[in-house]
Design a protein around this motif. Structure first.
Motif, PDB file in Angstrom:
ATOM      1  N   GLN A 115       0.836  -1.192   0.000  1.00 45.93           N
ATOM      2  CA  GLN A 115       0.000   0.000   0.000  1.00 45.93           C
ATOM      3  C   GLN A 115       0.873   1.245   0.000  1.00 45.93           C
ATOM      4  O   GLN A 115       1.834   1.343   0.759  1.00 45.93           O
ATOM      5  N   ALA A 117       2.055   4.913   0.793  1.00 43.06           N
ATOM      6  CA  ALA A 117       1.897   5.950   1.817  1.00 43.06           C
ATOM      7  C   ALA A 117       2.134   7.333   1.233  1.00 43.06           C
ATOM      8  O   ALA A 117       1.448   8.296   1.579  1.00 43.06           O
ATOM      9  N   LYS A 131      -1.679   8.179  -2.400  1.00 47.99           N
ATOM     10  CA  LYS A 131      -1.678   7.649  -1.046  1.00 47.99           C
ATOM     11  C   LYS A 131      -2.896   6.751  -0.829  1.00 47.99           C
ATOM     12  O   LYS A 131      -4.021   7.123  -1.162  1.00 47.99           O
ATOM     13  N   GLY A 132      -2.674   5.559  -0.295  1.00 49.38           N
ATOM     14  CA  GLY A 132      -3.759   4.610  -0.030  1.00 49.38           C
ATOM     15  C   GLY A 132      -3.950   3.589  -1.119  1.00 49.38           C
ATOM     16  O   GLY A 132      -4.714   2.631  -0.944  1.00 49.38           O
ATOM     17  N   ASP A 133      -3.278   3.742  -2.267  1.00 48.18           N
ATOM     18  CA  ASP A 133      -3.394   2.758  -3.349  1.00 48.18           C
ATOM     19  C   ASP A 133      -2.876   1.404  -2.896  1.00 48.18           C
ATOM     20  O   ASP A 133      -1.796   1.302  -2.303  1.00 48.18           O
ATOM     21  N   ARG A 134      -3.649   0.363  -3.199  1.00 46.68           N
ATOM     22  CA  ARG A 134      -3.204  -1.002  -2.930  1.00 46.68           C
ATOM     23  C   ARG A 134      -3.101  -1.760  -4.242  1.00 46.68           C
ATOM     24  O   ARG A 134      -4.031  -1.750  -5.045  1.00 46.68           O
ATOM     25  N   ARG A 167      -8.275   1.656  -5.363  1.00 45.01           N
ATOM     26  CA  ARG A 167      -8.159   3.053  -4.928  1.00 45.01           C
ATOM     27  C   ARG A 167      -9.514   3.541  -4.430  1.00 45.01           C
ATOM     28  O   ARG A 167     -10.477   3.638  -5.191  1.00 45.01           O
ATOM     29  N   GLU A 168      -9.601   3.798  -3.127  1.00 45.30           N
ATOM     30  CA  GLU A 168     -10.819   4.313  -2.500  1.00 45.30           C
ATOM     31  C   GLU A 168     -12.048   3.472  -2.861  1.00 45.30           C
ATOM     32  O   GLU A 168     -13.119   3.988  -3.150  1.00 45.30           O
ATOM     33  N   GLU A 189       3.283   2.077   3.119  1.00 41.69           N
ATOM     34  CA  GLU A 189       2.587   2.215   4.403  1.00 41.69           C
ATOM     35  C   GLU A 189       3.195   1.238   5.396  1.00 41.69           C
ATOM     36  O   GLU A 189       3.231   0.027   5.156  1.00 41.69           O
ATOM     37  N   LYS A 194      -2.992  -0.641  10.189  1.00 37.10           N
ATOM     38  CA  LYS A 194      -3.827  -0.443   9.003  1.00 37.10           C
ATOM     39  C   LYS A 194      -4.227  -1.780   8.377  1.00 37.10           C
ATOM     40  O   LYS A 194      -5.207  -1.863   7.632  1.00 37.10           O
TER      41      LYS A 194
END
Length: 333
Positions: A115, A117, A131-134, A167-168, A189, A194
């Motif tokens: 993920q 950061a 940020k937050g993309d997996r 993403r989101e 991350e 998390k």
């Protein structure tokens, strides 16, 4: 005779109680390592696989993820219960690997999602990753776990790859560039909370004392098991014996009061247990002769005591020579 040993035990209980009251406890339970373990070469050779979820050794559950390898070695486990591909299996462990287990750190590391950061503004991927993309896939290859992604990137240095990203809550696709070092120019991350359920305890004064006592007794039991390994030549655990040089290396490079006090408590227990060994010149040796007098109702002769003290000192010097020898060998290895 027993006063010094008793004080060492009490000191350990007080230190553990104080640290638990001040900082509490925070750790990852083995059952909460939902992505399984990442294995090094030794673990793979023993039969473990990446993604295995280790439940128990010799049918005894291991509560803390970080205790997996030390529990395997300390208990000289003959089998491991694991979940692999959704099925529970029993893996037989070859005792011949025990020396390697004792001398090969990092058998099991934690697998965690890849993920993002943050991104490096100078990276060509800064406009493509957020940020937050997996990651889900790379060029249609499953790539959700950091270790898997790192292996794929190292095989595609300097190339452009097609990435599927979560993403989101939405699945998106984008092209990413892998630099010549196999990197993307991002920061991962690192907050485990998390991804995992981290077990956290905060203690009252009475709760801290009770838990400090339990931690002390379990540490004593574990250290006795470790001593048993050292006195068993087939395990080659004697190679890990060290002097004050090794003790100094276990302290972190930057000062940390929590680590300092926990190491101090452990050293206090270590000294207490070692002092109880039935070796003349140690308190354990004196207690051994005291029991002899109580049972036989006669005191050993002065000659016997003299020879016993000499033998005890020779044993202690041999242990010191082994400890310093191991440390010096490791310094120049």
């Amino acid at each position: 005779m027993f006063g010094g040993v008793f004080f060492n035990f009490i000191l350990a209980i007080l230190i553990y109680s104080a640290t638990l009251f001040t900082w509490g406890e925070q750790y990852l339970k083995t059952q909460d390592a939902i992505y399984g373990v990442q294995c090094n070469e030794l673990a793979l050779e023993m039969g473990f696989r990446h993604g295995d979820k280790i439940i128990a050794f010799d049918n005894e559950p291991v509560e803390r993820f970080n205790d997996l390898q030390i529990t395997l070695a300390r208990n000289q486990a003959k089998s491991a219960t694991i979940i692999r591909d959704g099925a529970e299996i029993n893996l037989e462990l070859d005792p011949a690997y025990l020396p390697a287990v004792l001398n090969t750190p990092g058998m099991f590391s934690l697998r965690f999602p890849f993920q993002v950061a943050s991104t490096d503004p100078a990276s060509p991927n800064s406009s493509k990753l957020m940020k937050g993309d997996r990651f889900l896939t790379l060029d249609s290859t499953n790539a959700q776990i950091y270790q898997d992604v790192a292996a794929i990137l190292s095989q595609n240095k300097g190339k452009t790859m097609r990435a599927t990203i979560l993403r989101e809550g939405y699945v998106v696709e984008t092209e990413i560039h892998v630099n010549d070092e196999g990197m993307l120019g991002i920061v991962l991350e690192g907050d485990q909370s998390k991804f995992f359920n981290i077990t956290t305890y905060q203690y009252s004064v009475t709760g801290a004392v009770a838990s400090g006592f339990n931690k002390s007794t379990s540490t004593i039991g574990n250290y006795i098991k470790e001593l048993g390994l050292i006195f068993s030549p087939s395990t080659e655990a004697y190679k890990s014996v060290g002097s004050f040089i090794s003790i100094g290396k276990i302290f972190p490079a930057s000062w940390d009061w929590y680590i300092f006090w926990n190491i101090t408590a452990f050293l206090s227990i270590m000294l207490a247990v070692l002092n109880l060994l039935p070796i003349p010149a140690l308190d354990g040796g004196h207690i051994m002769f005291l029991f002899y007098e109580m049972i036989t109702r006669r005191k050993p002769s002065d000659k016997v005591m003299e020879y016993a003290q000499i033998a005890g000192m020779l044993v202690l010097f041999a242990i010191m020579f082994l400890a310093f020898g191991n440390d010096i060998y490791r310094l120049f290895k």
